[in-house]
Design a protein around this motif. Structure first.
Motif, short mmCIF file in Angstrom:
data_model
loop_
_atom_site.label_atom_id
_atom_site.label_comp_id
_atom_site.label_asym_id
_atom_site.label_seq_id
_atom_site.Cartn_x
_atom_site.Cartn_y
_atom_site.Cartn_z
N HIS A 1 -57.35 -24.63 -1.53
CA HIS A 1 -56.70 -22.80 -1.88
C HIS A 1 -55.86 -23.28 -0.47
CE1 HIS A 1 -59.69 -20.74 -3.75
NE2 HIS A 1 -58.97 -20.83 -4.74
N THR B 1 -55.92 -28.04 -5.77
CA THR B 1 -55.44 -27.39 -4.86
C THR B 1 -54.74 -26.15 -5.87
OG1 THR B 1 -55.57 -28.90 -3.45
CG2 THR B 1 -54.48 -26.53 -2.59
N LEU B 2 -55.12 -25.01 -4.94
CA LEU B 2 -54.39 -23.49 -6.07
C LEU B 2 -53.28 -23.32 -4.91
CD1 LEU B 2 -54.63 -21.76 -8.31
CD2 LEU B 2 -55.90 -20.35 -6.99
N GLU C 1 -51.38 -25.02 -10.09
CA GLU C 1 -52.94 -25.99 -9.43
C GLU C 1 -52.44 -26.69 -9.51
OE1 GLU C 1 -56.57 -24.66 -10.86
OE2 GLU C 1 -57.61 -25.89 -9.05
N SER D 1 -51.71 -20.98 0.92
CA SER D 1 -51.33 -20.00 0.49
C SER D 1 -49.95 -20.52 1.57
CB SER D 1 -51.59 -18.69 0.69
OG SER D 1 -51.00 -18.03 1.12
#
Lengths: 117, 116
Positions: B10, B110-111, B88, B12
């Motif tokens: 992940h 990978t989000l 993703e 962000s």
């Protein structure tokens, strides 16, 4: 670019029934197509390589009698999930390589979300 | 055997800030490497690819990736994230010399989340 059309986009079936998924190359010929499977929160894993006019090649651990692949023409490959069970619920996606601007690129279908209840 | 490792499951970022998605590869020969993006309930779209030409590869939507043989890396970057980039991302290596004609080996993904 080249277009790969996959149908249906989603399907719900009862346990024990069979489901057929179609993958078509719309504007090019595909002697080879690939079938992938993606379980929730996991990556795509190759299931099998579909070859026009010959038997498919299956990856280790994939049951060929359960996942029947037919590639009878240069534009169509089908994946049939036979006697489906809930553990077969997954996202299935096909791809076909095509030459675009002198480069070979893999084009993917939209995918099929299979839910077995 | 060929493989790819995506180092972050992940990531962000805030809208307008840079994006870095990391990928390392393992290959016994000069690999063909790709980055694909998958939006929810959609198929896969090719962002860019490396096939032994220029090491800095530019793709669609402002993404680029640099092939670094010494580091066996192929990280994906974008100078400024947009909300529509949330998806993703998969780093992919081709299993063979034929590039996309061979089967593709996917990383775990990978989000990317983009915060307003």
């Amino acid at each position: 670019g080249a277009v790969v059309s996959q149908h249906p986009s989603w399907v719900i079936c009862k346990s024990g029934t069979s489901v057929k998924i179609e993958c078509r190359s719309l504007d090019f010929q595909a002697t080879t197509m690939f079938w992938y499977r993606q379980f929730p929160k996991q990556s795509l894993m190759l299931m099998a390589t579909s070859n026009e006019g010959s038997k498919a090649t299956y990856e280790q651990g994939v049951e060929k009698d359960k996942f029947l692949i037919n590639h009878a023409s240069l534009t169509l490959s089908t994946l049939t999930v036979t006697s489906a069970h809930p553990e077969d619920s997954s996202f299935y996606i096909c791809s076909a390589p095509a030459v675009l601007l002198m480069n070979t690129e893999a084009f993917f279908g939209q995918g099929t979300r299979l839910t077995v209840v | 055997a060929q493989s790819v490792t995506q180092l972050d499951s992940h990531v962000s970022v805030s809208e307008g800030t840079p994006v870095l998605l990391r990928c390392n590869y393992s290959s016994s020969y000069s690999p063909s490497l790709f980055w694909y993006v998958q939006h929810p309930n959609k198929g896969l779209q090719l962002l860019l690819k490396y096939t032994s030409a220029a090491t800095l590869v530019k793709g669609i939507n402002g993404f680029e990736a640099e092939f670094k043989k010494s580091e066996t890396s192929f990280h994906l970057t974008k100078p400024s994230a947009h909300m529509s980039d949330a998806a993703e991302y998969f780093c992919v290596v081709s299993d063979g010399y034929g590039g996309a004609t061979n089967k593709l080996i996917f990383g775990t993904g990978t989000l990317l989340a983009v915060q307003p």
